[in-house]
Write a protein that holds these residues in place. Structure first.
Motif, PDB file in Angstrom:
ATOM      1  N   GLY A 193       0.880  -1.021   0.054  1.00 44.66           N
ATOM      2  CA  GLY A 193       0.059  -0.108  -0.035  1.00 44.66           C
ATOM      3  C   GLY A 193       0.706   1.227  -0.107  1.00 44.66           C
ATOM      4  N   THR A 194       0.254   2.109   0.818  1.00 45.92           N
ATOM      5  CA  THR A 194       0.965   3.597   0.941  1.00 45.92           C
ATOM      6  C   THR A 194       1.019   3.910   2.444  1.00 45.92           C
ATOM      7  OG1 THR A 194      -0.836   4.563   0.566  1.00 45.92           O
ATOM      8  CG2 THR A 194       0.237   4.331  -1.622  1.00 45.92           C
ATOM      9  N   ALA A 195       1.983   5.086   2.516  1.00 45.86           N
ATOM     10  CA  ALA A 195       2.170   5.672   4.064  1.00 45.86           C
ATOM     11  C   ALA A 195       2.290   7.064   3.482  1.00 45.86           C
ATOM     12  CB  ALA A 195       3.308   4.843   4.628  1.00 45.86           C
ATOM     13  N   ARG A 196       2.284   7.845   4.753  1.00 47.81           N
ATOM     14  CA  ARG A 196       2.634   9.279   4.684  1.00 47.81           C
ATOM     15  C   ARG A 196       4.022   9.656   4.941  1.00 47.81           C
ATOM     16  NH1 ARG A 196       1.633  14.201   3.414  1.00 47.81           N
ATOM     17  NH2 ARG A 196       2.297  16.006   4.764  1.00 47.81           N
ATOM     18  N   HIS A 197       4.655   9.956   3.865  1.00 43.63           N
ATOM     19  CA  HIS A 197       6.188  10.069   3.989  1.00 43.63           C
ATOM     20  C   HIS A 197       6.413  10.990   5.061  1.00 43.63           C
ATOM     21  CE1 HIS A 197       4.795  13.222   1.355  1.00 43.63           C
ATOM     22  NE2 HIS A 197       5.257  12.938   0.126  1.00 43.63           N
TER      23      HIS A 197
END
Ligand code: FAD
Ligand code: PYC
Length: 416
Positions: free
Chosen positions: A180-184
């Motif tokens: 998925g994705t994450a908040r960098h």
């Protein structure tokens, strides 16, 4: 109760936001530390956090020439997955993915890790065979990985073009549902706050300009804010690692290239997974703000420019619009580049160096964001003990002389 309660929010709103407590200190550099980490990206900050938490090393400084997270950590498209081909990489990235799954709790900081799935598209039979091989390899390593046929891909992601006669028709795809994705930014800030709370000094606007080396061992670093003595240095400077190695008197097998990304204007939710196409080196997801986050392959030339050439993103967008005709009238808001450090086998280098006490963590190329927690975790072990742990050992520099490369050009998925 948290010091960031609803009352704090209200009080600071009325005081023009003047009284927020700092999430980490901004100390002056001390003359001496037990360990110094060069580079305040996610990997450097995670290294410092685990040095303090797991190895009891708290007299540590992270030296960052700009602002923390201002390098590739804050410039990447935040795709997280662990579906690499070879055992060594699969184990390392899966270690990272498991840490991602508990990271918000670990740091008490919401890194917005969203397991919305990552698809890697196949556009022809050759790619399909290659990707199916990867699915089998992943499963043998206990990593969740599925093959979707054409109908399953279109069912899972209905906004993909179903026309079989386009330049990049859909033949099938791999799917890693735990990806998925994450908040960098949050990753950098969460690790920074956690490291600071354990005593680590995070020093921004502090560029390392040289090394003190005596009798083949590191004794300290020269910086724009003075000399700092230490017997342990971890170099985690991504695209500038070769510049630092040069200052320390050795060469690394790295090339630095621009890698570009861009975001669109925000729209309502339309894409609830991450789609990557290895053939066109394009990848797209939709952020929580509604923007499409799109990335390209590397610019082919070596450069330290954080912009990149227009021709690359033009080609990427042409492919994206063909795969997703629904996006064809969207306007792009921002474009930028980062500098990625690419090793000949497209794998990381986590290693001792020819200088005693000087360690390097680099070569993550286009794919190191997903590794951030795992990379920091294993590198902290190397810096603290002088020995690589089992996960890091295959990524040492000696593989370039022994020939035991970890050739991940395919699974890296983005042009290297
Ligand atoms: P950085 O965040 O770059 O940190 C290194 C720091 O070192 C910098 O802040 C820099 O200022 C500092 N520094 C350099 N020299 C010195 C010095 N002399 N003194 C002090 N400080 C110094 N990876 C993924 O897994 N998924 C993705 O979707 C993805 N997309 C990407 C998209 C783009 C456009 C880019 C550019 C990269 C992408 N990556 C992705 C790769 C990923 O961003 C990097 O591999 C990762 O962020 C590297 O983290 P880092 O902490 O090592 O580097
Ligand atoms: O490694 O998954 C990846 C990636 C996606 C975009 C850039 N790198």
């Amino acid at each position: 109760m948290s010091k960031y309660s609803i009352f704090t929010l209200a009080r600071n709103a009325f005081s023009q936001h003047e009284n927020w407590p700092e999430a980490w200190r901004s100390p002056e550099p001390r003359p001496e530390y037990d360990a110094v980490i060069i580079g305040g990206g996610g990997h450097g900050l995670a290294t410092a956090y685990y040095l303090a938490k797991e190895h009891g090393l708290t007299n540590v400084a992270v030296l960052e020439k700009g602002w923390i997270g201002g390098g590739n950590t804050g410039r990447n498209t935040t795709i997280v997955r662990s579906n690499y081909l070879f055992d060594a990489s699969a184990h390392l990235y899966e270690h990272a993915l498991k840490l991602w799954e508990g990271l918000s709790q670990e740091l008490n900081y919401n890194v917005m890790f969203s397991q919305r799935g990552v698809m890697n598209l196949a556009h022809d039979q050759h790619e399909a065979r290659d990707l199916k091989r990867r699915v089998h390899a992943n499963r043998l390593n206990g990593i969740d990985s599925e093959w979707l046929d054409r109908e399953q891909v279109l069912d899972f992601c209905p906004v993909i073009n179903s026309d079989p006669d386009i330049r990049f028709p859909i033949v099938g795809a791999t799917l890693q549902r735990r990806g998925g994705t994450a908040r960098h930014d949050a990753v950098a800030w969460g690790y920074a706050r956690g490291a600071d709370a354990r005593g680590v000094d995070i020093i921004q606007n502090c560029e390392v300009t040289g090394f003190l080396i005596e009798g083949g061992a590191v004794k300290g670093v020269e910086t724009t804010r003075g000399t700092i003595r230490t017997g342990k240095v971890g170099m985690v400077a991504a695209g500038h690692t070769s510049v630092l190695a040069d200052l320390a008197g050795f060469r690394l097998p790295l090339e630095s290239h621009p890698l570009q990304a861009l975001v669109s204007e925000p729209v309502k939710p339309v894409l609830d997974t991450v789609v990557m196409s290895n053939a066109v080196h394009a990848y797209v997801s939709q952020s929580d703000k509604g923007e499409l986050v799109i990335g390209a392959g590397i610019d082919g030339y070596v450069s330290y420019s954080q912009r990149g050439g227009f021709a690359i993103i033009e080609e990427t967008l042409a492919a994206i619009v063909e795969i997703f005709p629904i996006f064809s009238r969207m306007r792009m808001l921002r474009q930028w580049g980062g500098i990625v450090d690419v090793a000949p086998d497209a794998s990381a280098i986590i290693s001792r160096t020819p200088v005693d006490g000087l360690y390097v963590n680099c070569g993550w190329g286009t794919g190191g964001f997903k590794a951030t927690p795992g990379s920091g975790h294993v590198f902290a072990h190397l810096v603290a003990t002088g020995q690589p742990n089992a996960l890091a050992a295959p990524f040492a520099l000696d593989r370039f002389s022994s020939g035991e490369l970890v050739a991940e050009h395919g699974a890296a998925a983005v042009a290297h």
